[in-house]
Design a protein around this motif. Structure first.
Motif, PDB file in Angstrom:
ATOM      1  N   ALA A 249      38.230  38.205  43.302  1.00  0.00           N
ATOM      2  CA  ALA A 249      38.562  39.627  43.226  1.00  0.00           C
ATOM      3  C   ALA A 249      37.710  40.341  42.189  1.00  0.00           C
ATOM      4  O   ALA A 249      37.243  41.468  42.415  1.00  0.00           O
ATOM      5  CB  ALA A 249      40.049  39.786  42.898  1.00  0.00           C
ATOM      6  N   ILE A 250      37.480  39.697  41.049  1.00  0.00           N
ATOM      7  CA  ILE A 250      36.638  40.291  39.999  1.00  0.00           C
ATOM      8  C   ILE A 250      35.212  40.486  40.514  1.00  0.00           C
ATOM      9  O   ILE A 250      34.603  41.549  40.327  1.00  0.00           O
ATOM     10  CB  ILE A 250      36.648  39.401  38.742  1.00  0.00           C
ATOM     11  CG1 ILE A 250      38.011  39.478  38.061  1.00  0.00           C
ATOM     12  CG2 ILE A 250      35.533  39.802  37.776  1.00  0.00           C
ATOM     13  CD1 ILE A 250      38.215  38.449  36.965  1.00  0.00           C
ATOM     14  N   LEU A 251      34.679  39.471  41.163  1.00  0.00           N
ATOM     15  CA  LEU A 251      33.308  39.555  41.653  1.00  0.00           C
ATOM     16  C   LEU A 251      33.176  40.569  42.777  1.00  0.00           C
ATOM     17  O   LEU A 251      32.135  41.236  42.912  1.00  0.00           O
ATOM     18  CB  LEU A 251      32.846  38.168  42.111  1.00  0.00           C
ATOM     19  CG  LEU A 251      32.646  37.163  40.958  1.00  0.00           C
ATOM     20  CD1 LEU A 251      32.569  35.741  41.484  1.00  0.00           C
ATOM     21  CD2 LEU A 251      31.389  37.501  40.163  1.00  0.00           C
ATOM     22  N   ARG A 252      34.204  40.735  43.572  1.00  0.00           N
ATOM     23  CA  ARG A 252      34.172  41.763  44.621  1.00  0.00           C
ATOM     24  C   ARG A 252      34.210  43.166  44.007  1.00  0.00           C
ATOM     25  O   ARG A 252      33.494  44.061  44.459  1.00  0.00           O
ATOM     26  CB  ARG A 252      35.338  41.565  45.592  1.00  0.00           C
ATOM     27  CG  ARG A 252      35.081  40.430  46.579  1.00  0.00           C
ATOM     28  CD  ARG A 252      36.258  40.230  47.506  1.00  0.00           C
ATOM     29  NE  ARG A 252      35.931  39.217  48.537  1.00  0.00           N
ATOM     30  CZ  ARG A 252      36.834  38.575  49.250  1.00  0.00           C
ATOM     31  NH1 ARG A 252      38.147  38.821  49.097  1.00  0.00           N
ATOM     32  NH2 ARG A 252      36.446  37.689  50.158  1.00  0.00           N
ATOM     33  N   ARG A 253      35.041  43.359  43.005  1.00  0.00           N
ATOM     34  CA  ARG A 253      35.089  44.670  42.352  1.00  0.00           C
ATOM     35  C   ARG A 253      33.745  45.027  41.713  1.00  0.00           C
ATOM     36  O   ARG A 253      33.365  46.196  41.648  1.00  0.00           O
ATOM     37  CB  ARG A 253      36.198  44.693  41.290  1.00  0.00           C
ATOM     38  CG  ARG A 253      37.594  44.803  41.870  1.00  0.00           C
ATOM     39  CD  ARG A 253      38.601  45.215  40.805  1.00  0.00           C
ATOM     40  NE  ARG A 253      38.739  44.221  39.744  1.00  0.00           N
ATOM     41  CZ  ARG A 253      39.570  43.194  39.786  1.00  0.00           C
ATOM     42  NH1 ARG A 253      40.360  42.991  40.836  1.00  0.00           N
ATOM     43  NH2 ARG A 253      39.638  42.337  38.751  1.00  0.00           N
ATOM     44  N   ALA A 254      33.033  43.997  41.235  1.00  0.00           N
ATOM     45  CA  ALA A 254      31.712  44.227  40.641  1.00  0.00           C
ATOM     46  C   ALA A 254      30.630  44.401  41.693  1.00  0.00           C
ATOM     47  O   ALA A 254      29.479  44.719  41.355  1.00  0.00           O
ATOM     48  CB  ALA A 254      31.357  43.071  39.707  1.00  0.00           C
TER      49      ALA A 254
END
Length: 258
Positions: A249-254
């Motif tokens: 989820a963090i990498l998708r938001r970035a």
């Protein structure tokens, strides 16, 4: 590609190149240097009046050459440490040798090649960053045009881990997706570095924290082993970390993963 290099240079000069050159043979006023690297995406050759020192680090033949002995002596332990610490994090160093050429200049930074690095400074952080590229680019390949973060963000992340200097979390709110082509930046090199390097590394660090550091580090080594000597794409990394939904989820938001 399995590559053999043969370089003829004036006898007074030293050749530093990918593949760890053997002792040269004399040919009149010249010397002929040969080296072989069994898996090279590209190669580096540097020729000049280098002062060279050789050592072995955990089975890796490390050669460091510079135009001054002081610079050479400074760089030797820095690169020895980089090999040891990065091997502990990402798996065995991928080549039999690493050759370092400290070329004249004061702009700083360096540039990576399989089993070879050219440096323009004695910077510890630059040395670790360029050595990390032996895993992320030289071994786990990627399209540097389409997905540059898969080597540059990973090398920046590795540099920050080894030097214990986390990338500022504020980079996560910087504009732009991490997974962008180089062409998309146009002439804005600052934006390229801010997004690909800084925001990309910050996203990887945040993902590691969310996943749990020990588990994440084990999966990173598995990702490297599974994609060695191939061309990875972001989907390959996403598959490697499927057990860490918070990290994904963090990498998708970035904007690193889709």
């Amino acid at each position: 590609m399995d590559t053999t290099l043969t370089v003829t240079a004036p006898a007074a000069d030293v050749v530093i190149m990918s593949g760890g050159p053997r002792t040269p043979r004399r040919d009149g006023a010249n010397r002929v240097w040969r080296a072989r690297i069994p898996a090279a995406r590209d190669v580096s050759v540097a020729v000049g009046p280098f002062h060279v020192s050789d050592t072995v680090v955990d089975g890796v033949a490390l050669r460091v050459g510079s135009y001054t002995t002081a610079s050479r002596n400074t760089l030797m332990p820095i690169f020895a440490r980089a090999i040891r610490e990065l091997s502990a994090r990402f798996g065995r160093y991928p080549f039999a040798s690493l050759s370092i050429a400290r070329v004249p200049g004061s702009q700083g930074g360096g540039i990576e090649y399989p089993a070879s690095i050219q440096m323009q400074s004695e910077s510890v952080t630059d040395a670790v960053h360029e050595t990390a590229h032996q895993w992320f680019y030289a071994m786990v390949g990627n399209s540097q045009a389409l997905h540059p973060w898969l080597d540059e963000a990973f090398a920046e992340y590795a540099e920050r881990l080894v030097d214990a200097r986390p990338e500022a979390a504020s980079w996560l709110s910087y504009r732009g997706d991490v997974d962008r082509s180089i062409e998309s930046y146009g002439t804005d090199s600052y934006d390229y570095f801010n997004v690909t390097y800084a925001k990309g590394a910050a996203a990887l660090e945040a993902a590691r924290t969310a996943a749990g550091r020990s588990g994440w580090d084990r999966v990173m080594r598995c990702y490297v082993a599974a994609n060695a000597w191939q061309i990875a794409v972001p989907a390959d990394f996403a598959r490697a970390i499927t057990q860490f939904p918070a990290a994904i989820a963090i990498l998708r938001r970035a904007g690193a993963l889709r």
